[in-house]
Design an enzyme around this catalytic site. Structure first.
Site, PDB file in Angstrom:
ATOM      1  N   ALA A 118       0.859  -1.180   0.000  1.00 15.63           N
ATOM      2  CA  ALA A 118       0.000   0.000   0.000  1.00 15.63           C
ATOM      3  C   ALA A 118       0.897   1.232   0.000  1.00 15.63           C
ATOM      4  CB  ALA A 118      -0.852  -0.007   1.261  1.00 15.63           C
ATOM      5  N   GLU A 146      -0.610  -9.321  -1.446  1.00 17.32           N
ATOM      6  CA  GLU A 146      -2.045  -9.629  -1.370  1.00 17.32           C
ATOM      7  C   GLU A 146      -2.678  -9.603  -2.763  1.00 17.32           C
ATOM      8  OE1 GLU A 146      -2.622  -6.661   1.817  1.00 17.32           O
ATOM      9  OE2 GLU A 146      -3.711  -8.247   2.851  1.00 17.32           O
TER      10      GLU A 146
END
Ligand code: 3H9
Length: 710
Positions: free
Chosen positions: A71, A113
């Site tokens: 992120a 992810e």
């Protein structure tokens, strides 16, 4: 027919159609983090995959050196903006067309992810996979806590999520995290070939949520309970490791969708926690301390050969740090016995590693082959950098630097490891003050990550740049400091240690002080640290400073009284604590408490009690105030440099980010009002820093001074 869609480099996600494969390339330097633009691009790519009937599969790759670094951690704490990574992951996983990830470089956090949501994963050489969120006070928040255990099992997933470690291509395949390892670095070529192979075999989408490695049997239950107990013991003050264990447990207790809801809720809990802010601050600080004026003005010189003068604890530690980094080291001592002691100090550390099975004998031999010892300074003629770690005395240092000036090659960097002394003065002993700099290591120098780079007036920018490049080679966090007594760290330390001494004389026991500081998150209290490093060191410093000490300054004699008994800490089996039979953990010493009592009486003090919170507040207020002075006087470039020094050199709890960020989180007006209240008792000691006063009056905080460019 192959339809080539031009790759637009400006967009953070570029597409290219290769036959029936949509190649989606994430191109968002420096690390392809999942910022808003990347998320939008991935979302559009999925639209395209769904809509375009000519497409059978999608390949996700990263442009440049990495797949996806995670992120965009700069976005945390700001309002969230759709599309979210977890929704993109869900769309990828449930796509009716094949989705494959080809990983080169880092696939970390949200990046892994994304890859976990693909149906197949290929890794090339140099791939680094991991879920390091725990190191940032977070947990994998886009399905990682649910998909990873389902794919590789509870134990392996707990290990990766709780350590945050990165694994390479071979281990990724062995664990079942990746399906194929192709040697070389061509993720696009290998990836497209792999997709074609899968399509040819009729491979179908394979959602990771349906993977079956979670067994929910006794061994899974055992792994979860062991991890839970271990985390409670190791990280009682952290939030996210415990939530990670709960979420892994949920993989066998809840269906996928409700477990994902639970993950989202707990992820948000982490995002909202001060620990997340502290740990992410610490992450950026480590990178930002190297943003110094000399980074653009100076050019680093090559460093292959390091000279070390002095083989005592510091010199030997510095030599080991350099040897561990693959450098050649020449150690010089004043005579044969001292040299033999120095070489044996080094040898013993490696022998210890071999004995513990952390190094092989042949590796030890290979390392020691890069070490040479001499008693003649002439041996330092080839060194690119010489680090002096001789006795802490100006006359000794000047003598060493005079000799170095005679023997070192032109352009060699001449560094001193002094902790306090005036480096401008030391530089005067040479005819090349532009090559003289301070490299202040912290003991043990091969373990502690902090390196204060102390910049005297006449030093050349190239020499400063060389010091920072050496720090990178040594894997240290280098912090630029100006010349003053104690530089950044020891100068601030001497002030908050005085605050602790005052509290001790006023009524807090040494053991209450240590307990309060541990409760704040330090691994040890200040008096335990003194016992570990040796009470004689501080004693010598206090004696040195005695002549110049302001006679009006309150002086607490307790530490001197203890040192006068020869109680220097662990090495003498007693100091502030008793160490019966050489035990490393000390026990309180009634004789020390008697000395404390006597000193209180001698000073006419009626002791009062201190709560743990009050001890912490005073200790931290003293630290922050002196930190502000150090920035105000430009000894530190920015508050973040002070934070780096304390996290990496003084055991300040990383999850609090550093003393200056801590002060911002408490609120500077509150810190100032504490200092003003304490000043009523002792106005000589508690003088608010001009910088603190200014920031409070302007309604600003320390972070507002943390420009990312020095
Ligand atoms: C996460 O993913 C949460 C999810 O589970 C849930 C939500 C989706 N964001 O280290 P470097 C900057 S949490 C923004 O020197 P290297 C860095 O500050 C995230 N910026 O390079 C530096 O900037 P500057 C989980 C980032 O090649 C520049 O990039 N991921 C980020 O030695 C170069 O960095 C992680 O924890 C980021 N995520 O190492 C991985 N990462 O040039 C964190 C880096 O202005 N990152 N920057 O100083 C790393 O471990 C290393 O940066 C990496 C590259 C191994 C990727």
């Amino acid at each position: 027919m192959t339809l080539e869609v031009p790759v637009t480099t400006k967009k953070p996600v570029a597409y290219e159609i290769r036959g029936r494969v949509l190649v989606v390339s994430i191109d968002s330097p420096p690390v392809n983090a999942l910022g808003l633009g990347v998320r939008q691009g991935l979302s559009e790519a999925l639209d395209r995959l769904e809509e375009d009937q000519s497409l059978s599969a999608m390949l996700v790759v990263g442009a440049g050196a990495n797949f996806i670094g995670g992120a965009d951690i700069r976005e945390f704490g700001k309002p969230r903006q759709a599309p979210f990574v977890r929704d993109i992951c869900s769309r990828m996983e449930t796509s009716s067309k094949l989705v494959v990830a080809a990983i080169r470089g880092a696939a970390l956090g949200g990046g892994l992810e994304v890859a976990l949501s693909a149906h197949y994963r290929l890794v090339v050489d140099g791939a680094r996979l991991g879920l390091p969120e725990v190191l940032l006070g977070l947990l994998p928040g886009s399905g990682g806590t649910q998909r990873m255990p389902r794919l590789i099992g509870v134990s392996a997933a707990l290990d990766l999520m709780l350590t945050g470690r990165h694994i390479g291509a071979t281990e990724a395949v062995a664990l079942g995290l990746a399906d194929r390892h192709v040697s070389g670095a061509d993720a696009v070529g290998s990836g497209v070939a792999y997709v074609e192979e899968l399509l040819a075999q009729g491979a179908r989408p394979r959602p990771t949520r349906d993977a079956t490695a979670v067994r929910g049997d006794a061994s899974d239950v055992e792994a979860i309970s062991t991890a839970r107990n271990e985390q409670r013991k190791r990280h009682p003050m952290l939030l996210s490791p415990h939530l990670i264990v709960d979420l892994v447990e949920a993989t066998s207790q809840l269906p996928f969708d409700p477990a994902m809801e639970m993950e989202l809720e707990k992820f948000q809990q982490c995002i909202d926690s001060p620990q997340r802010r502290g740990l992410i601050h610490a992450f950026f600080v480590e990178r930002d301390t190297s943003k110094i004026p000399e980074a653009t003005k100076g050019k680093p010189r090559d460093v292959n050969e390091v000279g070390v003068v002095g083989g005592g604890t510091m010199g030997a530690g510095i030599a080991i740090a350099a040897l561990n980094a693959g450098l050649r080291v020449t150690l010089v001592e004043r005579d044969e016995p001292a040299l033999l002691r120095g070489l044996s100090n080094i040898e013993q550390v490696y022998a210890g590693l071999v004995a513990k099975g952390r190094m092989t004998k042949s590796d030890q031999n290979a390392v020691m082959a890069r070490l040479a010892g001499f008693t003649d300074f002439a041996a330092l003629g080839f060194a690119d950098v010489v680090i002096e770690a001789a006795f802490e005395d100006m006359k000794v240092k000047k003598d060493v630097f005079g000799q170095l000036d005679q023997v070192c090659k032109p352009g060699a960097v001449l560094a001193t490891n002094t902790s306090y002394l005036d480096i401008d003065e030391i530089a005067k002993a040479t005819n090349r003050p532009e090559d003289v700099i301070g490299l202040h290591f912290f003991a043990p120098a091969y373990i502690m990550r902090l390196l204060e780079v102390v910049v005297p007036r006449q030093v050349h920018p190239d020499v400063v740049a060389t010091a920072f490049s050496l720090a990178r080679i040594l894997k240290k966090v280098a912090v630029r400091a100006g010349v003053c007594d104690g530089f950044i760290g020891n100068r601030i330390l001497s002030v908050y240690r005085r605050a602790a001494d005052y509290m001790m004389e006023d009524g807090a026991s040494p053991y209450e002080i240590d307990a309060a500081i541990r409760a704040f998150g330090y691994p040890m209290g200040p008096l335990q640290v003194s016992d570990l490093s040796g009470g004689d060191i501080g004693w010598a410093t206090r004696k040195r400073q005695a002549q110049t000490r302001d006679p009006k300054q309150r002086y607490v004699r307790i530490a001197d009284r203890i040192a006068e008994q020869g109680w220097f800490g662990q090495k003498t089996r007693r100091g502030w604590y008793l160490y019966p039979d050489g035990a490393r953990k000390g026990v309180p010493d009634p004789d020390v408490l008697n000395i404390v009592d006597e000193e209180r009486k001698r000073s006419g003090i009626v002791p009062r009690s201190f709560t743990s919170e009050e001890i912490q507040r005073r200790y931290l207020a003293a630290m922050v105030n002196e930190g502000a002075n150090v920035v105000h006087e430009e000894i530190a470039l920015r508050p973040l440099d002070v934070d780096a020094v304390f996290v990496h050199g003084f055991g300040f709890p990383r999850f609090r980010g550093g003393p200056m960020l801590y002060a911002d989180m408490v609120g500077l007006p509150k810190i100032l009002s504490d200092i003003e209240a304490y000043a009523k008792e002792d106005p000589q000691f508690w003088r608010p820093s001009p910088l603190l006063l200014r920031l409070v009056s302007e309604g600003r905080d320390f972070s507002s001074l943390n420009t990312r460019d020095a």
